[in-house]
Design a protein around this motif. Structure first.
Motif, PDB file in Angstrom:
ATOM      1  N   VAL A  41       0.834  -1.254  -0.134  1.00 37.74           N
ATOM      2  CA  VAL A  41       0.181  -0.032  -0.052  1.00 37.74           C
ATOM      3  C   VAL A  41       0.920   1.085   0.072  1.00 37.74           C
ATOM      4  N   PRO A  42       0.392   2.347  -0.723  1.00 38.81           N
ATOM      5  CA  PRO A  42       1.505   3.508  -0.592  1.00 38.81           C
ATOM      6  C   PRO A  42       1.458   4.107   0.751  1.00 38.81           C
ATOM      7  N   ALA A  43       2.705   4.624   1.073  1.00 40.48           N
ATOM      8  CA  ALA A  43       3.000   4.874   2.314  1.00 40.48           C
ATOM      9  C   ALA A  43       2.016   5.882   2.966  1.00 40.48           C
ATOM     10  N   THR A  44       1.410   6.919   1.871  1.00 38.10           N
ATOM     11  CA  THR A  44       0.643   7.832   2.652  1.00 38.10           C
ATOM     12  C   THR A  44      -0.691   7.068   3.044  1.00 38.10           C
ATOM     13  N   HIS A  45      -0.898   6.105   2.595  1.00 40.54           N
ATOM     14  CA  HIS A  45      -2.394   5.241   3.014  1.00 40.54           C
ATOM     15  C   HIS A  45      -2.151   4.203   4.004  1.00 40.54           C
ATOM     16  N   ARG A  46      -0.911   3.865   4.461  1.00 37.67           N
ATOM     17  CA  ARG A  46      -0.833   2.603   5.213  1.00 37.67           C
ATOM     18  C   ARG A  46      -1.412   2.733   6.685  1.00 37.67           C
ATOM     19  N   GLY A  47      -1.358   3.824   7.146  1.00 37.09           N
ATOM     20  CA  GLY A  47      -2.064   4.020   8.217  1.00 37.09           C
ATOM     21  C   GLY A  47      -3.576   3.716   8.390  1.00 37.09           C
ATOM     22  N   ASN A  48      -4.241   4.480   7.397  1.00 41.77           N
ATOM     23  CA  ASN A  48      -5.759   4.386   7.081  1.00 41.77           C
ATOM     24  C   ASN A  48      -6.036   2.835   6.616  1.00 41.77           C
ATOM     25  N   HIS A  49      -5.242   2.217   6.102  1.00 38.34           N
ATOM     26  CA  HIS A  49      -5.314   0.876   5.634  1.00 38.34           C
ATOM     27  C   HIS A  49      -5.416  -0.157   6.700  1.00 38.34           C
ATOM     28  N   ALA A  50      -4.328   0.211   7.523  1.00 38.31           N
ATOM     29  CA  ALA A  50      -4.317  -0.868   8.737  1.00 38.31           C
ATOM     30  C   ALA A  50      -5.376  -0.691   9.651  1.00 38.31           C
ATOM     31  N   ALA A  51      -6.001   0.552   9.853  1.00 49.14           N
ATOM     32  CA  ALA A  51      -7.348   0.468  10.390  1.00 49.14           C
ATOM     33  C   ALA A  51      -8.525  -0.175   9.885  1.00 49.14           C
ATOM     34  N   LYS A  52      -8.471  -0.056   8.713  1.00 40.93           N
ATOM     35  CA  LYS A  52      -9.707  -0.598   7.913  1.00 40.93           C
ATOM     36  C   LYS A  52      -9.451  -2.172   8.063  1.00 40.93           C
ATOM     37  N   ARG A  53      -8.035  -2.542   7.984  1.00 38.16           N
ATOM     38  CA  ARG A  53      -7.910  -4.064   8.078  1.00 38.16           C
ATOM     39  C   ARG A  53      -8.382  -4.658   9.390  1.00 38.16           C
ATOM     40  N   ASN A  54      -8.036  -3.772  10.345  1.00 36.21           N
ATOM     41  CA  ASN A  54      -8.320  -4.388  11.904  1.00 36.21           C
ATOM     42  C   ASN A  54      -9.790  -4.375  12.088  1.00 36.21           C
TER      43      ASN A  54
END
Length: 381
Positions: free
Chosen positions: A60-73
């Protein structure tokens, strides 16, 4: 024949995994990559040893990683099958740093008491490009349609102008021609009273022609966005009284313009645009009213609002014409015998809009018309 009989050869599911023409990846409940098929590795440009043990956010692009991790959890808290093509699209990043779009399908499953998710990933770059190209084509088609419509409207306006000009210009030009001839005849006879009468006719005809041309110049300026209101403070009664004095010569014998004001003495407006509006409304009220019928002007100002009413007891606007009264070149059937271009109300409606106000009317055929202007007294700059 039962194609699923126990005699059928056992399928090698690993072969399906390895040779699938779609990216497949297995992660644990914490998002760590367990397994990836060759198609996915080629898609992202990695070796399996480079991905295994990393979290899925590496793709995932670095700018979206934090948001993606939250959605994954959030997903892992209540995992469910998510089919491909349901509108869930993501931006992914290859090892090279190249960004591209993917469509993802998710399938959770349990094994040996552990929770896993299998992701099916499809590169939709070509599809997105095709969609973009299609949108671009549609946009160009829409622009062409708009331009064609504008050209048709312009041609219609030109046609209406030619029709109107052939009639409206002919009358004053004929008056100028005949009066100029008569002036020379009366001059030879020394009849100065008749000469003055025809000089006045010529001046009136020239005024009519000037008004028509000014209307077309106003339309050109409005269409070109060349009019920018400039607000200033004026004394309401003085301002509107001066306009009434300009209109008074147009009144018929026995007809008067009567003005009343209530409220605050000052008004914030563009004095040029409001003058055009009021001159048009008052001159129309006089023109469409019979002799001996007065025209009334009422103004009311508060700290925040201005309301101006122009009231006549003239021919009124037929009910079937009221929806089109602000259209260019439109004239109601009962006004055909009265000189006019059908442009005035269209222009003042545009001026009212520029002043961030509103214009409405109440009318009944044969009983008169009331035009109502409403403005904010201190409009936003």
């Amino acid at each position: 024949m039962n194609v699923f009989s126990s005699a059928a050869p056992e399928l090698d599911l690993n072969a399906l995994f390895d040779h699938a023409s779609i990216g497949i990846m297995v992660t644990d409940e914490d998002g760590y990559i367990i397994k990836a098929n060759p198609f996915l590795l080629k898609m992202f440009g990695y070796e399996l040893t480079e991905l295994a043990g990393n979290k899925i956010e590496v793709l995932v692009p670095a700018t979206h990683r934090g948001n993606h991790a939250a959605k994954r959890n959030k997903y892992m808290a209540h995992p469910e099958k998510r089919m491909m093509g349901n509108g869930v699209e993501f931006e992914a990043v290859k090892k090279s740093g190249e960004l591209f779009c993917v469509d993802v399908s998710l399938s959770p499953h349990f094994q040996n008491g552990n929770k896993y998710v299998t992701a099916f990933i499809n590169d939709i770059t070509l599809r997105k490009k095709a969609e973009s190209d299609l949108l671009e084509v549609k946009a160009k088609d829409l622009i062409m349609e708009v331009n064609l419509l504008r050209e048709m409207q312009l041609n219609e306006l030109k046609s209406k102008f030619v029709s109107m000009a052939s009639h409206e210009f002919r009358l004053p030009l004929s008056a100028i021609l005949s009066s100029s001839y008569l002036i020379s005849q009366y001059g030879q006879k020394g009849n100065f009273e008749q000469q003055e009468k025809h000089v006045n006719k010529i001046q009136h005809a020239v005024s009519l022609l000037t008004g028509i041309l000014n209307n077309f110049l106003s339309i050109e300026k409005i269409e070109g966005g060349k009019i920018e209101p400039s607000f200033s403070e004026v004394t309401v009664t003085d301002y509107l009284t001066n306009i009434i004095e300009e209109i008074n010569p147009l009144t018929s014998p026995g007809q008067a313009l009567i003005y009343e004001h209530t409220g605050d003495p000052t008004l914030q407006t563009d004095i040029v645009l409001l003058r055009h509006i009021m001159t048009n409304l008052l001159s129309n009220a006089v023109k469409f009213s019979p002799k001996n019928e007065n025209v009334y002007l009422f103004s009311e100002c508060t700290g925040t609002k201005v309301e101006i009413r122009v009231v006549d007891h003239g021919i009124g606007i037929p009910a079937e014409a009221q929806a089109n009264i602000f259209d260019r070149f439109f004239r109601a059937a009962n006004s055909a015998s009265i000189q006019g271009t059908g442009l005035g109300l269209s222009i003042i409606a545009s001026y009212v809009k520029l002043l961030k106000g509103s214009i409405t009317f109440e009318s009944e055929e044969g009983k008169g018309t009331t035009f109502i202007l409403t403005f904010a007294n201190k409009p936003a700059r």
